[in-house]
Design a protein around this motif. Structure first.
Motif, PDB file in Angstrom:
ATOM      1  N   VAL A   1      -2.252   8.382 -15.235  1.00 23.66           N
ATOM      2  CA  VAL A   1      -2.507   9.207 -16.416  1.00 23.66           C
ATOM      3  C   VAL A   1      -3.533  10.289 -16.088  1.00 23.66           C
ATOM      4  CG1 VAL A   1      -3.328   9.227 -18.802  1.00 23.66           C
ATOM      5  CG2 VAL A   1      -1.949   7.315 -17.969  1.00 23.66           C
ATOM      6  N   LEU A   2      -4.573   9.926 -15.331  1.00 22.76           N
ATOM      7  CA  LEU A   2      -5.573  10.915 -14.914  1.00 22.76           C
ATOM      8  C   LEU A   2      -4.936  12.026 -14.089  1.00 22.76           C
ATOM      9  CD1 LEU A   2      -8.793   8.925 -13.952  1.00 22.76           C
ATOM     10  CD2 LEU A   2      -8.612  10.818 -15.580  1.00 22.76           C
ATOM     11  N   ILE A   3      -4.017  11.662 -13.218  1.00 20.74           N
ATOM     12  CA  ILE A   3      -3.340  12.671 -12.398  1.00 20.74           C
ATOM     13  C   ILE A   3      -2.547  13.626 -13.278  1.00 20.74           C
ATOM     14  CG2 ILE A   3      -1.434  12.987 -10.762  1.00 20.74           C
ATOM     15  CD1 ILE A   3      -2.486  10.570  -9.230  1.00 20.74           C
ATOM     16  N   GLN A   4      -1.877  13.083 -14.306  1.00 17.76           N
ATOM     17  CA  GLN A   4      -1.129  13.936 -15.237  1.00 17.76           C
ATOM     18  C   GLN A   4      -2.056  14.926 -15.935  1.00 17.76           C
ATOM     19  OE1 GLN A   4       2.149  14.095 -16.053  1.00 17.76           O
ATOM     20  NE2 GLN A   4       2.880  12.446 -14.720  1.00 17.76           N
ATOM     21  N   ILE A   5      -3.262  14.480 -16.296  1.00 20.23           N
ATOM     22  CA  ILE A   5      -4.227  15.349 -16.976  1.00 20.23           C
ATOM     23  C   ILE A   5      -4.785  16.392 -16.014  1.00 20.23           C
ATOM     24  CG2 ILE A   5      -6.469  15.417 -18.138  1.00 20.23           C
ATOM     25  CD1 ILE A   5      -5.821  12.602 -19.236  1.00 20.23           C
ATOM     26  N   LEU A   6      -5.199  15.947 -14.835  1.00 21.60           N
ATOM     27  CA  LEU A   6      -5.793  16.868 -13.866  1.00 21.60           C
ATOM     28  C   LEU A   6      -4.789  17.924 -13.395  1.00 21.60           C
ATOM     29  CD1 LEU A   6      -7.888  14.361 -11.712  1.00 21.60           C
ATOM     30  CD2 LEU A   6      -8.776  16.131 -13.238  1.00 21.60           C
ATOM     31  N   ALA A   7      -3.528  17.572 -13.361  1.00 23.61           N
ATOM     32  CA  ALA A   7      -2.509  18.527 -12.916  1.00 23.61           C
ATOM     33  C   ALA A   7      -2.395  19.727 -13.853  1.00 23.61           C
ATOM     34  CB  ALA A   7      -1.153  17.842 -12.782  1.00 23.61           C
ATOM     35  N   LEU A   8      -2.936  19.593 -15.072  1.00 23.77           N
ATOM     36  CA  LEU A   8      -2.909  20.703 -16.026  1.00 23.77           C
ATOM     37  C   LEU A   8      -4.062  21.681 -15.809  1.00 23.77           C
ATOM     38  CD1 LEU A   8      -2.080  18.642 -19.251  1.00 23.77           C
ATOM     39  CD2 LEU A   8      -0.486  19.918 -17.805  1.00 23.77           C
ATOM     40  N   VAL A   9      -5.025  21.311 -14.979  1.00 19.46           N
ATOM     41  CA  VAL A   9      -6.192  22.154 -14.719  1.00 19.46           C
ATOM     42  C   VAL A   9      -5.827  23.202 -13.668  1.00 19.46           C
ATOM     43  CG1 VAL A   9      -8.582  22.156 -13.889  1.00 19.46           C
ATOM     44  CG2 VAL A   9      -7.733  20.247 -15.274  1.00 19.46           C
ATOM     45  N   PRO A  10      -6.289  24.468 -13.812  1.00 19.05           N
ATOM     46  CA  PRO A  10      -6.031  25.482 -12.779  1.00 19.05           C
ATOM     47  C   PRO A  10      -6.475  25.002 -11.398  1.00 19.05           C
ATOM     48  CG  PRO A  10      -6.927  26.514 -14.732  1.00 19.05           C
ATOM     49  CD  PRO A  10      -7.015  25.036 -14.963  1.00 19.05           C
ATOM     50  N   ALA A  11      -5.736  25.374 -10.374  1.00 18.95           N
ATOM     51  CA  ALA A  11      -5.942  24.831  -9.037  1.00 18.95           C
ATOM     52  C   ALA A  11      -7.337  25.108  -8.483  1.00 18.95           C
ATOM     53  CB  ALA A  11      -4.888  25.394  -8.087  1.00 18.95           C
ATOM     54  N   THR A  12      -7.849  26.309  -8.684  1.00 19.90           N
ATOM     55  CA  THR A  12      -9.173  26.624  -8.133  1.00 19.90           C
ATOM     56  C   THR A  12     -10.262  25.797  -8.811  1.00 19.90           C
ATOM     57  OG1 THR A  12      -9.292  28.513  -9.655  1.00 19.90           O
ATOM     58  CG2 THR A  12      -8.605  28.956  -7.393  1.00 19.90           C
ATOM     59  N   GLU A  13     -10.114  25.528 -10.112  1.00 19.51           N
ATOM     60  CA  GLU A  13     -11.088  24.687 -10.806  1.00 19.51           C
ATOM     61  C   GLU A  13     -10.993  23.239 -10.337  1.00 19.51           C
ATOM     62  OE1 GLU A  13     -11.029  25.122 -15.036  1.00 19.51           O
ATOM     63  OE2 GLU A  13     -10.870  27.307 -14.930  1.00 19.51           O
ATOM     64  N   LEU A  14      -9.777  22.801 -10.011  1.00 20.83           N
ATOM     65  CA  LEU A  14      -9.623  21.460  -9.455  1.00 20.83           C
ATOM     66  C   LEU A  14     -10.449  21.290  -8.187  1.00 20.83           C
ATOM     67  CD1 LEU A  14      -5.811  20.628  -9.750  1.00 20.83           C
ATOM     68  CD2 LEU A  14      -7.693  19.364 -10.793  1.00 20.83           C
TER      69      LEU A  14
END
Length: 265
Positions: A24-37
Motif C-alpha cells: 500500500v505504501l508503494i502505491q502511495i509513494l508511486a503517486l509522488v513526483p520522481a524527483t521528490e521521491l
C-alpha cells in the motif's frame, strides 16, 4: 464502566502511514513526483529509503506513465529507476541548433574565409528540410575551414555519476548537412566523450565527407551511437564544420542544422 472504556480507547496509539502494509505504501509513494521521491521521501526513514530504492515502485511508476506494459517484471530491466529517469529526461542537450540566436552557446568558433553565417531554408540553390517543418534556418560555411563546437556538461543536465558509470546509457549524436547545387563542399563531424579532467574516453570522427558540385542529394543525416564506453564520462564535446571546394568568396560551403546529442535508455 463507560468511563473506563473511553479512557482505554484514548490510550490506543494513533495509526500512522508507516503502519500501512508495504504494498500500500508503494502505491502511495508511486503517486509522488520522481524527483521528490529521490530527494525528499528517500530521506524520511530507512523503510522509505528501501521502498524508494525498490524495483517494485519504479516498475509501477513506469506502468502508470506508459513507459512499461502491465506484464513487465523485475527481470526485464537491470535498473528500473534509471530507466524511468532516462525516458523522462530524453531531450536534445545541444543549444541554439538552428542559429536563432546567431552563435550563442557555440564555442571555439573558427571563421575561415568570410566565416560562418546563418541563413533561412532553403537558401540560394538549396533544399527544403522536408524531414521536419520546424527547421527554418541553418549555419553555412565559407571558402576556408569553419568550425564550431559545444560541450555538454552531463552532470549539469541531470545525469549523475552513478547513472553514467553503471548504466552507461546510449549517447546518440546526429547532424544534418547539405550543399548548394552550384557548389561542392567538405564536411566533418567529431564527437568526444570526456572525463572530469577532459581526457578522451571515446571518440567518433566522420572523416572528411566530400559533396560534389551539382549534387542534388538534399539534406543528409549523419549519426553515431556510443555504447559500452566505460565509467567516467562527464562531458560530450560536439564539433562540426566544413568549407566549399570552389573557393568562391561568400558563403558557398557546407550547410549544417538540427544537430543533436541525446542520452537514451
Amino acid at each position: 464502566m463507560e468511563g473506563d472504556g473511553d479512557s482505554e480507547s484514548l490510550d490506543q496509539p494513533e495509526m500512522g502511514i508507516e503502519s500501512l502494509p508495504e504494498p500500500v505504501l508503494i502505491q502511495i509513494l508511486a503517486l509522488v513526483p520522481a524527483t521528490e521521491l529521490v530527494l525528499m521521501c528517500r530521506l524520511v526513514c530507512l523503510q522509505w529509503k528501501a521502498l524508494v530504492d525498490s524495483t517494485s515502485l519504479w516498475i509501477l511508476k513506469c506502468q502508470q506513465e506508459g513507459l512499461a506494459g502491465e506484464d513487465e517484471v523485475e527481470e526485464d530491466r537491470e535498473n528500473w529507476q534509471f530507466f524511468y529517469f532516462l525516458h523522462k529526461w530524453k531531450r536534445n542537450l545541444l543549444k541554439n541548433i538552428f542559429g536563432e540566436e546567431e552563435f550563442e552557446a557555440w564555442e571555439d568558433v573558427e571563421h575561415g574565409g568570410d566565416g560562418w553565417r546563418v541563413e533561412e531554408i532553403p537558401g540560394d540553390g538549396g533544399f527544403d528540410f522536408s524531414e521536419d517543418e520546424n527547421v527554418k534556418k541553418y549555419f553555412v560555411t565559407s571558402y576556408e575551414w569553419c568550425r564550431k563546437s559545444q560541450v555538454v556538461d552531463l552532470r549539469a543536465e541531470g545525469y549523475w555519476e552513478e547513472l553514467m558509470d553503471t548504466t552507461q546509457p546510449a549517447i546518440v549524436v546526429k547532424d544534418w548537412y547539405s550543399s548548394r547545387m552550384d557548389s561542392g563542399c567538405l564536411y566533418e563531424l567529431c564527437v568526444k566523450l570526456l572525463s572530469e579532467h577532459e581526457d578522451v574516453l571515446a571518440e567518433y570522427k566522420s572523416g572528411t565527407v566530400a559533396v560534389p558540385q551539382q549534387s542534388d542529394t538534399g539534406w543528409t543525416e549523419i549519426s553515431h551511437t556510443f555504447r559500452d564506453y566505460g565509467p567516467g564520462v562527464r562531458f560530450v564535446r560536439f564539433e562540426h564544420g566544413g568549407q566549399d571546394t570552389v573557393y568562391w568568396k561568400g558563403w558557398f560551403g557546407v550547410r549544417v542544422t538540427n544537430s543533436s546529442v541525446m542520452v537514451e535508455p
